[in-house]
Design an enzyme around this catalytic site. Structure first.
Site, PDB file in Angstrom:
ATOM      1  N   GLU A 273       3.700  87.617 -11.766  1.00 35.71           N
ATOM      2  CA  GLU A 273       4.661  88.723 -11.902  1.00 35.71           C
ATOM      3  C   GLU A 273       4.653  89.614 -10.658  1.00 35.71           C
ATOM      4  OE1 GLU A 273       3.797  89.282 -16.726  1.00 35.71           O
ATOM      5  OE2 GLU A 273       2.888  90.647 -15.278  1.00 35.71           O
ATOM      6  N   PRO A 274       4.896  89.064  -9.499  1.00 32.43           N
ATOM      7  CA  PRO A 274       4.830  89.893  -8.299  1.00 32.43           C
ATOM      8  C   PRO A 274       6.043  90.803  -8.136  1.00 32.43           C
ATOM      9  CG  PRO A 274       5.566  87.693  -7.727  1.00 32.43           C
ATOM     10  CD  PRO A 274       5.296  87.683  -9.216  1.00 32.43           C
ATOM     11  N   GLY A 275       5.801  92.023  -7.712  1.00 32.70           N
ATOM     12  CA  GLY A 275       6.899  92.930  -7.399  1.00 32.70           C
ATOM     13  C   GLY A 275       6.748  93.408  -5.972  1.00 32.70           C
ATOM     14  N   ARG A 276       5.706  94.214  -5.761  1.00 35.84           N
ATOM     15  CA  ARG A 276       5.499  94.857  -4.460  1.00 35.84           C
ATOM     16  C   ARG A 276       5.425  93.846  -3.313  1.00 35.84           C
ATOM     17  NH1 ARG A 276       2.558  99.754  -4.196  1.00 35.84           N
ATOM     18  NH2 ARG A 276       1.559  99.172  -6.149  1.00 35.84           N
ATOM     19  N   TYR A 316      -0.031 109.212  -5.521  1.00 38.11           N
ATOM     20  CA  TYR A 316      -1.200 108.325  -5.306  1.00 38.11           C
ATOM     21  C   TYR A 316      -1.886 108.551  -3.958  1.00 38.11           C
ATOM     22  CZ  TYR A 316       1.876 105.616  -8.469  1.00 38.11           C
ATOM     23  OH  TYR A 316       2.722 105.205  -9.462  1.00 38.11           O
ATOM     24  N   CYS A 355      11.414 121.971  -4.214  1.00 41.17           N
ATOM     25  CA  CYS A 355      10.617 123.189  -4.387  1.00 41.17           C
ATOM     26  C   CYS A 355       9.258 122.895  -5.007  1.00 41.17           C
ATOM     27  CB  CYS A 355      11.394 124.178  -5.240  1.00 41.17           C
ATOM     28  SG  CYS A 355      12.896 124.681  -4.439  1.00 41.17           S
TER      29      CYS A 355
HETATM   30  N1  LLP Z   1       2.966  92.938 -14.147  1.00 47.03           N
HETATM   31  C1  LLP Z   1       2.585  94.010 -14.836  1.00 47.03           C
HETATM   32  C2  LLP Z   1       2.208  93.857 -16.241  1.00 47.03           C
HETATM   33  C3  LLP Z   1       2.549  95.265 -14.224  1.00 47.03           C
HETATM   34  O1  LLP Z   1       2.169  96.322 -14.914  1.00 47.03           O
HETATM   35  C4  LLP Z   1       2.946  95.378 -12.865  1.00 47.03           C
HETATM   36  C5  LLP Z   1       2.922  96.678 -12.199  1.00 47.03           C
HETATM   37  C6  LLP Z   1       3.359  94.224 -12.186  1.00 47.03           C
HETATM   38  C7  LLP Z   1       3.351  93.013 -12.847  1.00 47.03           C
HETATM   39  C8  LLP Z   1       3.837  94.245 -10.765  1.00 47.03           C
HETATM   40  O2  LLP Z   1       2.842  94.645  -9.879  1.00 47.03           O
HETATM   41  P1  LLP Z   1       3.089  94.504  -8.316  1.00 47.03           P
HETATM   42  O3  LLP Z   1       3.149  93.028  -8.000  1.00 47.03           O
HETATM   43  O4  LLP Z   1       4.361  95.168  -7.975  1.00 47.03           O
HETATM   44  O5  LLP Z   1       1.935  95.150  -7.662  1.00 47.03           O
HETATM   45  N2  LLP Z   1       3.979 102.813  -9.072  1.00 47.03           N
HETATM   46  C9  LLP Z   1       2.766 102.238  -8.518  1.00 47.03           C
HETATM   47  C10 LLP Z   1       2.542 100.820  -8.960  1.00 47.03           C
HETATM   48  C11 LLP Z   1       2.529 100.663 -10.458  1.00 47.03           C
HETATM   49  C12 LLP Z   1       2.394  99.231 -10.866  1.00 47.03           C
HETATM   50  C13 LLP Z   1       2.689  99.094 -12.315  1.00 47.03           C
HETATM   51  N3  LLP Z   1       2.590  97.763 -12.791  1.00 47.03           N
HETATM   52  C14 LLP Z   1       2.817 102.338  -7.002  1.00 47.03           C
HETATM   53  O6  LLP Z   1       3.783 102.861  -6.464  1.00 47.03           O
HETATM   54  O7  LLP Z   1       1.859 101.956  -6.330  1.00 47.03           O
END
Ligand code: LLP
Length: 435
Positions: A273-276, A316, A355
């Site tokens: 489940e990659p996002g970042r 963060y 603000c």
């Molecule tokens: N799967 C699950 C169940 C998750 O909770 C998350 C992220 C991902 C996949 C995706 O993670 P990634 O591959 O994007 O790292 N707002 C924070 C990050 C919160 C992540 C929440 N869960 C930030 O800006 O660093």
């Protein structure tokens, strides 16, 4: 390589000069690179190819439907965490794109919506949720496929607010209780325990936690199968880190090295489940300098992007590289290291118009003297920037632009003042429904 590079002394996104985008769409504006998005998706697909993985792009990182659609067109499914994200995935996805649904607080309505729309897998985070999904599925005459999300209880590995696999966080089932919970739903008429899920936290800069997690997953999968569950999926979540400061992140191959053996050993279908990793360095936030100011012995540069556009620094303590879009000849075109004193620069706090003292994008940052109208690029702003943006201080959320080669197009228009009151307007005029 992220396809944001300086040519001469102008920042380009792929083949488009960034000032052209600022001119056409205004600032602040998020600018994304198609080539970078696809490159990062491909890197994961290639690294894990031996397992024929299902890569579920995590919509929460950047939920723009055009970006999500691009992911779907190139073979990704989706990871969603709310009914709203599920809706976006449906809008984005090609037919049949696999959708996994995680999150600690799914409502019955969301569960039903997901089942109606053929969710691939629910990542289940508590015993009560497991039974709620079972009940909704039975009512609908369906069987829900679920993956038990386990909290593997690992040492801290990232910022405390985004570490999801240390003891006591709200996510997943305690590793000690998983088998007990699972034992109660063997042969459940509304449930198939089809998988095991772990999302360790985010961002993670080492492979070791995945190795530790996988070791625990292998044992649990064997034990769950022994209970009679037809376990066929291992979902190792997301969390792969990216370069925010320098070149600190690992390539996807380093994670594959520790995850693939577990996939082989268990014979499971791998889900990620990659996002970042995909979108983080595929976007920059471009802002324009409004004013300079000196006070209390500090120098401030006030520009038109704010904490409502990028909340990560204040939430963060995150570091985002910032540099002029057209740096003057007095400074390097692009520094190698943004954290040391750079010749020609002075330390400045980069702040926005909101603000709050917490409204900053960087503190004490080495930047050249800037003047009104200069453009700044805030790098690594593709993930968790727009998706966490708000209307605080009644600020219109910024436009999003997608660049492909030498072309660019708007993928989200800038909000207008009318948008800001749209949900209230009906109430004022008495035409709102009873929602
Ligand atoms: N799967 C699950 C169940 C998750 O909770 C998350 C992220 C991902 C996949 C995706 O993670 P990634 O591959 O994007 O790292 N707002 C924070 C990050 C919160 C992540 C929440 N869960 C930030 O800006 O660093």
């Amino acid at each position: 390589m992220d396809h944001f590079e300086y040519r001469g002394r102008t920042l380009f996104c792929e083949d488009v000069p960034v000032p052209e985008i600022a001119e056409q769409y205004g600032t602040p504006v998020y600018v994304y690179s198609t080539a970078t998005l696809l490159r990062h998706l491909k890197e994961i697909q290639t690294a894990f190819a031996a397992a024929s993985p299902i890569i579920c792009y995590s919509i929460k990182a950047n939920g723009n439907v055009s970006i999500a659609r691009l992911m779907g067109e190139h073979g990704a499914g989706y990871d969603v965490t709310s009914g709203g994200e599920f809706y976006k995935a449906l809008r984005a996805g090609p037919k049949g794109a696999k959708i996994v649904f995680a999150g600690v607080g799914k409502t019955d309505a969301e569960i039903e919506y997901a089942l109606t729309n053929d969710v691939y897998l629910f990542d289940v985070e508590s015993e009560e949720e497991l039974h709620a999904i079972g009940a909704v599925a039975r009512r609908m005459g369906r069987k829900a496929a679920v993956a038990l999300r386990v909290n593997p209880d690992l040492p801290p590995k990232t910022h405390v607010k985004t570490d999801t696999s240390v003891k006591g966080v709200k996510f997943g089932l305690d590793i000690e209780t998983v088998l007990e919970v699972a034992a109660k739903v063997v042969d459940h008429p509304g449930l198939t325990v089809a998988g095991l899920h772990m999302h360790l936290g985010s961002p993670i800069l080492k492979a070791e936690p995945y190795k530790l997690g996988c070791d625990k997953a292998v044992q649990l999968i064997a034990a769950l199968r022994k209970q009679g569950h037809p376990l066929t999926v291992l979902n190792m979540g997301g969390g792969f880190g990216i370069h925010y400061r320098k070149q600190e992140a690992l390539p996807a191959g380093a994670f594959a090295d520790v995850i693939l053996p577990a996939v082989k050993e268990t014979g499971c279908q791998l889900v990620l489940e990659p996002g970042r990793f995909i979108v983080g360095n595929a976007g920059v936030l471009v802002s324009r300098v409004l004013f300079n100011k000196e006070t209390g012995g500090k120098r401030y540069v006030i520009q038109d992007a704010a904490m409502n556009d990028l909340i990560r620094p204040t939430l963060y303590d995150s570091f985002h590289r910032i540099w002029p879009v057209t740096p003057s000849p007095d400074v390097p075109v692009r520094p190698d290291d943004y954290e040391v004193a750079i010749p020609g620069t002075i330390p400045q706090d980069v702040v926005g118009p909101v603000c709050e003292s917490g409204d900053f994008l960087a503190k004490g940052r080495h930047l050249p003297p800037l003047k009104r109208g200069d453009l700044l690029a805030v790098f690594s702003a593709g993930a968790y920037a727009m998706s966490m943006a708000s209307n605080y201080n009644a600020r219109c959320r910024a436009a999003e632009v997608l660049v492909t080669g030498g072309t660019h197009r708007l993928i989200r228009r800038r909000e207008t003042h009318a948008d800001l009151v749209a949900c209230e307007e009906d109430c004022l005029t008495g035409t709102a429904g009873a929602q």
